[in-house]
Write a protein that holds these residues in place. Structure first.
Motif, PDB file in Angstrom:
ATOM      1  N   ASP A  20       0.888  -1.112  -0.152  1.00 36.68           N
ATOM      2  CA  ASP A  20       0.140   0.063   0.124  1.00 36.68           C
ATOM      3  C   ASP A  20       0.815   1.125   0.130  1.00 36.68           C
ATOM      4  O   ASP A  20       1.683   1.532   0.872  1.00 36.68           O
ATOM      5  N   PRO A  21       0.913   2.115  -1.023  1.00 36.23           N
ATOM      6  CA  PRO A  21       1.696   3.090  -1.156  1.00 36.23           C
ATOM      7  C   PRO A  21       1.599   4.232  -0.043  1.00 36.23           C
ATOM      8  O   PRO A  21       2.262   5.044   0.268  1.00 36.23           O
ATOM      9  N   ASN A  27       7.158  -0.180   9.324  1.00 35.19           N
ATOM     10  CA  ASN A  27       6.116  -0.091  10.583  1.00 35.19           C
ATOM     11  C   ASN A  27       4.528   0.166   9.940  1.00 35.19           C
ATOM     12  O   ASN A  27       4.395   1.039   9.288  1.00 35.19           O
ATOM     13  N   GLN A  28       4.043  -0.996  10.160  1.00 32.35           N
ATOM     14  CA  GLN A  28       2.453  -1.195   9.629  1.00 32.35           C
ATOM     15  C   GLN A  28       1.533  -0.902  10.521  1.00 32.35           C
ATOM     16  O   GLN A  28       0.506  -1.191  10.078  1.00 32.35           O
ATOM     17  N   THR A  29       1.808  -0.113  11.671  1.00 31.43           N
ATOM     18  CA  THR A  29       0.851  -0.043  12.672  1.00 31.43           C
ATOM     19  C   THR A  29      -0.312   0.867  12.065  1.00 31.43           C
ATOM     20  O   THR A  29      -1.488   0.787  12.194  1.00 31.43           O
TER      21      THR A  29
END
Length: 88
Positions: A20-21, A27-29
């Protein structure tokens, strides 16, 4: 809402969400939280219109694979209690 057993994918079916741009960092929080919000917004909109909620399943699968179950349980409890900070 959803219980813990519904959060776990079938054995051997762990998948990685696509890139997902909006969230290019490791860190995907924020990605987790945003997809959780998008899922609930989608469900609310589709139910209000009386349409199928099938398109919302994408957001469910993404946040389910990114978010720790304890966070999701806490957020679901907050939604039920009316204390959730996000705008759904």
């Amino acid at each position: 809402m959803l219980n813990v057993e519904n959060q776990k994918p079938p054995k051997g079916k762990w998948t990685t969400p696509p890139f997902d741009p909006r969230f290019p960092n490791q860190n995907q929080t924020r990605n987790c939280y945003q997809n959780f919000l998008d899922y609930h917004r989608c469900m609310k909109a589709m139910n209000r219109r009386g349409k199928s909620t099938q398109p919302c399943e994408y957001y469910f699968r993404v946040y389910r694979s990114l978010c720790p179950i304890s966070w999701v349980q806490r957020w679901n409890q907050q939604i039920q209690d009316g204390t959730f900070a996000g705008k759904i």
